[in-house]
Enzyme design. Structure first.
Site, PDB file in Angstrom:
ATOM      1  N   ARG A 136       0.810  -1.388  -0.189  1.00 17.03           N
ATOM      2  CA  ARG A 136      -0.020  -0.427   0.061  1.00 17.03           C
ATOM      3  C   ARG A 136       0.954   1.214  -0.002  1.00 17.03           C
ATOM      4  NH1 ARG A 136       2.037   3.311   3.936  1.00 17.03           N
ATOM      5  NH2 ARG A 136       1.090   2.884   6.283  1.00 17.03           N
ATOM      6  N   GLU A 235      -6.549   7.406   7.487  1.00 18.25           N
ATOM      7  CA  GLU A 235      -5.624   8.394   8.336  1.00 18.25           C
ATOM      8  C   GLU A 235      -5.021   9.391   7.504  1.00 18.25           C
ATOM      9  OE1 GLU A 235      -2.856   5.396  10.094  1.00 18.25           O
ATOM     10  OE2 GLU A 235      -0.985   7.470   9.624  1.00 18.25           O
ATOM     11  N   ARG A 239      -4.862   5.855   0.319  1.00 17.20           N
ATOM     12  CA  ARG A 239      -4.922   4.269   0.763  1.00 17.20           C
ATOM     13  C   ARG A 239      -4.828   4.184  -0.368  1.00 17.20           C
ATOM     14  NH1 ARG A 239      -2.458   3.394   6.082  1.00 17.20           N
ATOM     15  NH2 ARG A 239      -1.928   5.187   6.555  1.00 17.20           N
ATOM     16  N   CYS A 281       1.027  10.906   8.780  1.00 17.17           N
ATOM     17  CA  CYS A 281       1.854  10.619  10.581  1.00 17.17           C
ATOM     18  C   CYS A 281       3.096  10.383   9.893  1.00 17.17           C
ATOM     19  CB  CYS A 281       1.967   8.907  10.601  1.00 17.17           C
ATOM     20  SG  CYS A 281       2.660   8.462  11.613  1.00 17.17           S
ATOM     21  N   THR A 283       5.681   8.990  10.147  1.00 17.03           N
ATOM     22  CA  THR A 283       6.156   7.243   9.595  1.00 17.03           C
ATOM     23  C   THR A 283       5.776   6.736   8.510  1.00 17.03           C
ATOM     24  OG1 THR A 283       4.490   6.005  10.317  1.00 17.03           O
ATOM     25  CG2 THR A 283       5.969   6.812  12.114  1.00 17.03           C
ATOM     26  N   ARG A 290       3.869   0.544   2.252  1.00 19.04           N
ATOM     27  CA  ARG A 290       4.155  -0.660   3.212  1.00 19.04           C
ATOM     28  C   ARG A 290       4.102  -1.781   2.349  1.00 19.04           C
ATOM     29  NH1 ARG A 290       2.373  -4.024   7.241  1.00 19.04           N
ATOM     30  NH2 ARG A 290       0.563  -3.716   7.814  1.00 19.04           N
ATOM     31  N   ARG A 320       3.996  -6.148  12.455  1.00 14.69           N
ATOM     32  CA  ARG A 320       2.532  -6.373  13.449  1.00 14.69           C
ATOM     33  C   ARG A 320       1.917  -7.326  13.137  1.00 14.69           C
ATOM     34  NH1 ARG A 320       1.159  -0.759  10.381  1.00 14.69           N
ATOM     35  NH2 ARG A 320       2.908   0.281  10.264  1.00 14.69           N
ATOM     36  N   GLU A 325      -2.022  -2.565  12.350  1.00 18.51           N
ATOM     37  CA  GLU A 325      -1.202  -2.288  13.658  1.00 18.51           C
ATOM     38  C   GLU A 325      -1.831  -2.407  15.205  1.00 18.51           C
ATOM     39  OE1 GLU A 325      -1.029   2.013  12.879  1.00 18.51           O
ATOM     40  OE2 GLU A 325       1.119   2.125  13.625  1.00 18.51           O
TER      41      GLU A 325
HETATM   42  P1  ADP Z   1      -2.060  -0.093   7.423  1.00 15.41           P
HETATM   43  O1  ADP Z   1      -1.259  -1.131   6.192  1.00 15.41           O
HETATM   44  O2  ADP Z   1      -2.892   0.826   6.625  1.00 15.41           O
HETATM   45  O3  ADP Z   1      -0.838   1.148   7.546  1.00 15.41           O
HETATM   46  P2  ADP Z   1      -2.547  -1.693   8.937  1.00 15.41           P
HETATM   47  O4  ADP Z   1      -1.065  -1.903   9.707  1.00 15.41           O
HETATM   48  O5  ADP Z   1      -4.195  -1.309  10.086  1.00 15.41           O
HETATM   49  O6  ADP Z   1      -2.509  -0.512   7.989  1.00 15.41           O
HETATM   50  O7  ADP Z   1      -3.023  -3.041   8.930  1.00 15.41           O
HETATM   51  C1  ADP Z   1      -4.894  -2.417   7.569  1.00 15.41           C
HETATM   52  C2  ADP Z   1      -5.134  -3.565   7.255  1.00 15.41           C
HETATM   53  O8  ADP Z   1      -4.290  -4.774   6.192  1.00 15.41           O
HETATM   54  C3  ADP Z   1      -5.305  -4.972   8.529  1.00 15.41           C
HETATM   55  O9  ADP Z   1      -6.556  -4.925   8.064  1.00 15.41           O
HETATM   56  C4  ADP Z   1      -4.456  -6.032   7.791  1.00 15.41           C
HETATM   57  O10 ADP Z   1      -4.931  -6.972   8.796  1.00 15.41           O
HETATM   58  C5  ADP Z   1      -3.853  -5.791   6.176  1.00 15.41           C
HETATM   59  N1  ADP Z   1      -3.032  -5.930   6.342  1.00 15.41           N
HETATM   60  C6  ADP Z   1      -1.830  -5.962   6.371  1.00 15.41           C
HETATM   61  N2  ADP Z   1      -0.892  -6.648   5.709  1.00 15.41           N
HETATM   62  C7  ADP Z   1      -1.794  -7.741   4.755  1.00 15.41           C
HETATM   63  C8  ADP Z   1      -1.184  -9.072   4.254  1.00 15.41           C
HETATM   64  N3  ADP Z   1      -0.366  -8.870   3.787  1.00 15.41           N
HETATM   65  N4  ADP Z   1      -2.113  -9.770   3.730  1.00 15.41           N
HETATM   66  C9  ADP Z   1      -3.723  -9.094   3.582  1.00 15.41           C
HETATM   67  N5  ADP Z   1      -3.958  -7.777   5.117  1.00 15.41           N
HETATM   68  C10 ADP Z   1      -2.911  -7.207   5.169  1.00 15.41           C
HETATM   69  N1  DAR Z   2      -0.016   6.207  16.796  1.00 15.92           N
HETATM   70  C1  DAR Z   2       1.166   6.433  16.849  1.00 15.92           C
HETATM   71  C2  DAR Z   2       0.931   5.092  14.954  1.00 15.92           C
HETATM   72  C3  DAR Z   2       2.594   5.672  14.474  1.00 15.92           C
HETATM   73  C4  DAR Z   2       2.542   5.040  13.513  1.00 15.92           C
HETATM   74  N2  DAR Z   2       1.559   4.632  12.682  1.00 15.92           N
HETATM   75  C5  DAR Z   2       0.423   5.121  12.277  1.00 15.92           C
HETATM   76  N3  DAR Z   2       0.579   5.427  11.367  1.00 15.92           N
HETATM   77  N4  DAR Z   2      -0.799   4.463  11.786  1.00 15.92           N
HETATM   78  C6  DAR Z   2       2.287   6.087  17.803  1.00 15.92           C
HETATM   79  O1  DAR Z   2       2.689   7.220  18.200  1.00 15.92           O
HETATM   80  O2  DAR Z   2       1.918   4.684  18.068  1.00 15.92           O
END
Ligand code: ADP
Ligand code: DAR
Length: 370
Positions: A136, A235, A239, A281, A283, A290, A320, A325
């Protein structure tokens, strides 16, 4: 008075009081380990507390309120608009350097370089370890502020602009926009449980004023196969997501590149010559990429999340939980992705994940032989 041409003064006294109280709360906490606490020194605080951004009037409160309300934040700051990265650079720059592997304020993020997806392949051709792959990126639409300073009208305008633009996509990218407004709870929860839709109620985003007027202006676009998706108004403004079962990084990345390039023909994104693509953010700045796999590595993960993260650190990968996250692993399935997004190209970011996951699988196979 700041020498920054994008900064103005005249912060509301109630905001100043919040900031003074918040600074004391932060400094007196013995448990807070956020990058906000680490880098908001008294000198930086005094330099920034009276400043606002010129276009949207964002204040230091908009930047740090999430980290003040959530002392367990890892980072603790968000940018309330694109100008904030310049106006509040004294705080953002050291946080960016610390998070993105030493990206200094004199460094310049490389030009957007997606590279050739055909250079990748399937990271787990036998399908023994990798359940699914997702790559993404985030995009902020020029002319809009970021969450804390978006009005209800802004959210409606953003949703109309993006959803109508996505209507122009064709072929594999062709899909439908589903607003959260009017979506049944069952449909919404199924999309979340199947990892397609963003979760609700993140306390860090709530404290950052990123959830106001919810669910107005929020929604998801996806193609029939749910392999190409776009989140609107979570966020980030957008995305853009490519995902599918298995470990074929080449196919997932090729679809993302096609989608991003098609959308970029139709919209203008917030971009900075030094920081790359701008996001809510810090990050996520730069490439905003990502690239993750849902993966099961039972032997490497025997010691749990922290043990697996210790190994993943060797390859600059972030571990994660199964729902992304701030979630736990269920059934031994982890989400492992590239940690850094700045100071390298989009291709390099995906390549780091591809090489790191390849190494982790090799290490798991070595343990299987014992
Ligand atoms: P972001 O990737 O947008 O930073 P999250 O870590 O919250 O946000 O992940 C968003 C969604 O994408 C969650 O439901 C997560 O389980 C899903 N996800 C992340 N990586 C994968 C993957 N490799 N395969 C399937 N779903 C995924
Ligand atoms: N709650 C923020 C998350 C930082 C990174 N994750 C994002 N942007 N979704 C923290 O400071 O922990």
């Amino acid at each position: 008075m700041s020498k920054c041409p994008l900064a103005v003064t005249g912060v509301d006294p109630a905001v100043l009081k919040y900031l003074e109280d918040g600074f004391k709360k932060l400094q007196s906490s013995s448990t807070c380990k956020s990058k906000l606490k680490k880098f908001l020194t008294k000198e930086v605080f005094d330099n920034l507390k009276n400043l606002k951004t010129k276009t949207f009037g964002s204040t230091l409160k908009d930047v740090i309120q999430s980290g003040i309300e959530n002392l367990d934040s890892g980072v603790g700051v968000y940018a309330p608009d694109a100008e904030a990265y310049t106006v509040f650079a004294d705080l953002f720059d050291p946080i960016i350097q610390d998070y993105h592997g030493g990206f200094k304020k004199t460094d310049k993020h490389p030009k957007c370089t997606m590279g050739d997806p055909n250079k990748f392949g399937d990271v787990d051709p036998q399908g023994k370890y990798v359940v699914s792959t997702r790559i993404r990126c985030g995009r902020s639409v020029q002319q809009f502020p970021f969450n804390p300073n978006m009005t209800q009208e802004h959210y409606k305008q953003l949703e109309d602009l993006v959803s109508s633009t996505l209507k122009g996509l064709s072929g594999e990218l062709k899909g439908t926009y589903y607003p959260l407004t009017g979506m049944t709870k069952d449909v919404q929860q199924k999309l979340i449980d199947d990892h397609f839709l963003f979760k609700e109620g993140d306390r860090f985003l709530q404290a950052a004023n990123a959830c106001r007027y919810w669910p107005t202006g929020r929604g998801i676009f996806h193609n029939d196969n749910k392999t190409f998706l776009v989140w609107i108004g979570e966020e980030d403004h957008m995305r853009i997501i490519s995902m599918q079962k298995g470990g074929n990084i080449k196919e997932v990345y090729a679809r993302l590149v096609k989608g991003v390039e098609e959308i970029a023909k139709r919209m203008k994104f917030s971009h900075d010559d030094r920081l790359g693509f701008l996001t809510f953010c810090p990050t996520n700045l730069g490439t905003t990429i990502r690239a993750s796999v849902h993966i099961k590595l039972p032997l490497l993960a025997k010691g749990g999340h922290d043990a697996l993260q210790k190994v993943a650190d060797k390859f600059q990968l972030q571990v994660r939980g199964s729902a992304g996250e701030h979630s736990e692993a269920v059934g031994g399935m982890y989400d492992i992705s590239n940690r850094e997004r700045m100071g390298l190209t989009e291709f390099d970011a995906v390549s780091k994940m591809f090489k790191g996951i390849t190494e982790l699988i090799r290490m798991e196979q070595e343990l299987e032989k014992k």
